[in-house]
Design a protein around this motif. Structure first.
Motif, PDB file in Angstrom:
ATOM      1  N   TYR A   1       7.588   4.143   2.653  1.00  0.00           N
ATOM      2  CA  TYR A   1       8.061   5.127   3.620  1.00  0.00           C
ATOM      3  C   TYR A   1       9.567   5.287   3.462  1.00  0.00           C
ATOM      4  O   TYR A   1      10.280   4.297   3.334  1.00  0.00           O
ATOM      5  CB  TYR A   1       7.807   4.664   5.058  1.00  0.00           C
ATOM      6  CG  TYR A   1       6.360   4.463   5.408  1.00  0.00           C
ATOM      7  CD1 TYR A   1       5.617   5.484   5.977  1.00  0.00           C
ATOM      8  CD2 TYR A   1       5.734   3.242   5.184  1.00  0.00           C
ATOM      9  CE1 TYR A   1       4.282   5.298   6.308  1.00  0.00           C
ATOM     10  CE2 TYR A   1       4.403   3.047   5.505  1.00  0.00           C
ATOM     11  CZ  TYR A   1       3.684   4.075   6.073  1.00  0.00           C
ATOM     12  OH  TYR A   1       2.367   3.892   6.397  1.00  0.00           O
TER      13      TYR A   1
ATOM     14  N   MET B   1       6.083   9.616   3.002  1.00  0.00           N
ATOM     15  CA  MET B   1       5.303   8.452   2.626  1.00  0.00           C
ATOM     16  C   MET B   1       4.680   8.677   1.258  1.00  0.00           C
ATOM     17  O   MET B   1       4.178   9.764   0.972  1.00  0.00           O
ATOM     18  CB  MET B   1       4.193   8.192   3.640  1.00  0.00           C
ATOM     19  CG  MET B   1       3.324   7.003   3.278  1.00  0.00           C
ATOM     20  SD  MET B   1       1.957   6.733   4.413  1.00  0.00           S
ATOM     21  CE  MET B   1       0.995   8.188   4.177  1.00  0.00           C
ATOM     22  N   GLU B   2       4.739   7.645   0.451  1.00  0.00           N
ATOM     23  CA  GLU B   2       4.065   7.670  -0.841  1.00  0.00           C
ATOM     24  C   GLU B   2       3.075   6.514  -0.858  1.00  0.00           C
ATOM     25  O   GLU B   2       3.450   5.365  -0.610  1.00  0.00           O
ATOM     26  CB  GLU B   2       5.083   7.503  -1.974  1.00  0.00           C
ATOM     27  CG  GLU B   2       4.466   7.578  -3.349  1.00  0.00           C
ATOM     28  CD  GLU B   2       5.492   7.408  -4.449  1.00  0.00           C
ATOM     29  OE1 GLU B   2       5.167   6.711  -5.431  1.00  0.00           O
ATOM     30  OE2 GLU B   2       6.601   7.937  -4.333  1.00  0.00           O
ATOM     31  N   SER B   3       1.827   6.841  -1.117  1.00  0.00           N
ATOM     32  CA  SER B   3       0.775   5.827  -1.132  1.00  0.00           C
ATOM     33  C   SER B   3       0.568   5.325  -2.554  1.00  0.00           C
ATOM     34  O   SER B   3       0.665   6.089  -3.508  1.00  0.00           O
ATOM     35  CB  SER B   3      -0.526   6.409  -0.604  1.00  0.00           C
ATOM     36  OG  SER B   3      -0.345   6.933   0.683  1.00  0.00           O
ATOM     37  N   HIS B   4       0.239   4.040  -2.684  1.00  0.00           N
ATOM     38  CA  HIS B   4      -0.019   3.432  -3.980  1.00  0.00           C
ATOM     39  C   HIS B   4      -1.531   3.406  -4.226  1.00  0.00           C
ATOM     40  O   HIS B   4      -2.259   2.755  -3.483  1.00  0.00           O
ATOM     41  CB  HIS B   4       0.542   2.011  -4.042  1.00  0.00           C
ATOM     42  CG  HIS B   4       1.997   1.927  -3.706  1.00  0.00           C
ATOM     43  ND1 HIS B   4       2.974   2.622  -4.389  1.00  0.00           N
ATOM     44  CD2 HIS B   4       2.657   1.241  -2.746  1.00  0.00           C
ATOM     45  CE1 HIS B   4       4.153   2.361  -3.878  1.00  0.00           C
ATOM     46  NE2 HIS B   4       3.986   1.520  -2.865  1.00  0.00           N
TER      47      HIS B   4
ATOM     48  N   ALA C   1       0.799  -1.225   0.000  1.00  0.00           N
ATOM     49  CA  ALA C   1       0.000   0.000   0.000  1.00  0.00           C
ATOM     50  C   ALA C   1       0.837   1.282   0.000  1.00  0.00           C
ATOM     51  O   ALA C   1       0.393   2.303  -0.518  1.00  0.00           O
ATOM     52  CB  ALA C   1      -0.928   0.009   1.216  1.00  0.00           C
ATOM     53  N   ASN C   2       2.020   1.240   0.596  1.00  0.00           N
ATOM     54  CA  ASN C   2       2.791   2.467   0.799  1.00  0.00           C
ATOM     55  C   ASN C   2       4.287   2.222   0.680  1.00  0.00           C
ATOM     56  O   ASN C   2       4.750   1.093   0.769  1.00  0.00           O
ATOM     57  CB  ASN C   2       2.572   3.037   2.207  1.00  0.00           C
ATOM     58  CG  ASN C   2       1.148   3.117   2.620  1.00  0.00           C
ATOM     59  OD1 ASN C   2       0.487   2.108   2.741  1.00  0.00           O
ATOM     60  ND2 ASN C   2       0.672   4.303   2.850  1.00  0.00           N
TER      61      ASN C   2
ATOM     62  N   GLN D   1      -5.978   4.635  -1.503  1.00  0.00           N
ATOM     63  CA  GLN D   1      -4.982   4.561  -0.431  1.00  0.00           C
ATOM     64  C   GLN D   1      -4.475   5.960  -0.082  1.00  0.00           C
ATOM     65  O   GLN D   1      -4.275   6.287   1.079  1.00  0.00           O
ATOM     66  CB  GLN D   1      -3.815   3.656  -0.840  1.00  0.00           C
ATOM     67  CG  GLN D   1      -2.832   3.376   0.283  1.00  0.00           C
ATOM     68  CD  GLN D   1      -3.441   2.571   1.417  1.00  0.00           C
ATOM     69  OE1 GLN D   1      -4.101   1.573   1.188  1.00  0.00           O
ATOM     70  NE2 GLN D   1      -3.227   2.989   2.650  1.00  0.00           N
ATOM     71  N   GLN D   2      -4.288   6.798  -1.094  1.00  0.00           N
ATOM     72  CA  GLN D   2      -3.840   8.179  -0.857  1.00  0.00           C
ATOM     73  C   GLN D   2      -4.861   8.947  -0.025  1.00  0.00           C
ATOM     74  O   GLN D   2      -4.502   9.674   0.900  1.00  0.00           O
ATOM     75  CB  GLN D   2      -3.604   8.902  -2.187  1.00  0.00           C
ATOM     76  CG  GLN D   2      -2.368   8.438  -2.915  1.00  0.00           C
ATOM     77  CD  GLN D   2      -2.233   9.081  -4.290  1.00  0.00           C
ATOM     78  OE1 GLN D   2      -3.111   9.802  -4.742  1.00  0.00           O
ATOM     79  NE2 GLN D   2      -1.133   8.788  -4.959  1.00  0.00           N
TER      80      GLN D   2
ATOM     81  N   ASN E   1      -7.190   7.666   2.017  1.00  0.00           N
ATOM     82  CA  ASN E   1      -7.204   7.059   3.348  1.00  0.00           C
ATOM     83  C   ASN E   1      -6.008   7.547   4.174  1.00  0.00           C
ATOM     84  O   ASN E   1      -6.159   7.938   5.335  1.00  0.00           O
ATOM     85  CB  ASN E   1      -7.186   5.535   3.222  1.00  0.00           C
ATOM     86  CG  ASN E   1      -7.293   4.841   4.556  1.00  0.00           C
ATOM     87  OD1 ASN E   1      -8.146   5.182   5.365  1.00  0.00           O
ATOM     88  ND2 ASN E   1      -6.435   3.872   4.782  1.00  0.00           N
ATOM     89  N   ASP E   2      -4.828   7.546   3.560  1.00  0.00           N
ATOM     90  CA  ASP E   2      -3.620   7.971   4.271  1.00  0.00           C
ATOM     91  C   ASP E   2      -3.643   9.458   4.599  1.00  0.00           C
ATOM     92  O   ASP E   2      -3.118   9.877   5.628  1.00  0.00           O
ATOM     93  CB  ASP E   2      -2.374   7.620   3.461  1.00  0.00           C
ATOM     94  CG  ASP E   2      -2.135   6.121   3.397  1.00  0.00           C
ATOM     95  OD1 ASP E   2      -2.678   5.394   4.247  1.00  0.00           O
ATOM     96  OD2 ASP E   2      -1.416   5.679   2.485  1.00  0.00           O
TER      97      ASP E   2
END
Length: 137
Positions: free
Chosen positions: A78, A100-103, A75-76, A107-108, A110-111
């Protein structure tokens, strides 16, 4: 997230504490007993729970100065950087940076929501950890 804090401990003491934690985690997760000199470019799989794991890649290690690593999940990703600057023999400045980079779009989103809530708690806990290391000197 970025935190910069001056500590009343030598840079070597802080770095050694970080390295003890890293080497313990590697031994716990892989069974391998590494030295600090073997850390650069080392990678391993860390298991958090039955259904959760991540790949940890150590990217940069400079004795008493730098420790950078990357944690990759489905998902991410870091990236964590510890940069330590000796002020004098008894004091140092620690710069901790986490990105952090979300995939994926969901997901972005949510994060982003969780980041607002958890960011404050994470910063507070990290500052507490720095204080505990300082007090253990």
């Amino acid at each position: 997230m970025e935190i910069v804090k001056k500590l009343k401990i030598p840079a070597e003491f802080f770095y050694d504490n970080v390295m003890k934690s890293v080497l313990f985690d590697i031994r716990d997760q892989t069974g391998k007993q590494l030295s600090q000199d073997q850390l650069k470019n080392f990678s391993y799989i860390k298991t958090f729970s039955k259904n959760s794991s991540a790949k940890i890649e150590i990217e940069k290690v400079e004795k008493n100065k730098t420790y950078h690593y990357r944690t990759s999940t489905t998902a991410n990703e870091y990236v964590v950087q510890y940069d330590i600057k000796a002020i004098d023999d008894k004091n140092c400045e620690v710069r901790y940076k986490e990105t952090m980079e979300s995939h994926g779009f969901l997901q972005q989103m949510n994060d982003a929501v969780l980041g607002i809530i958890l960011g404050y708690v994470k910063k507070r806990n990290f500052k507490k950890m720095l204080t505990l290391i300082e007090e253990s000197y």
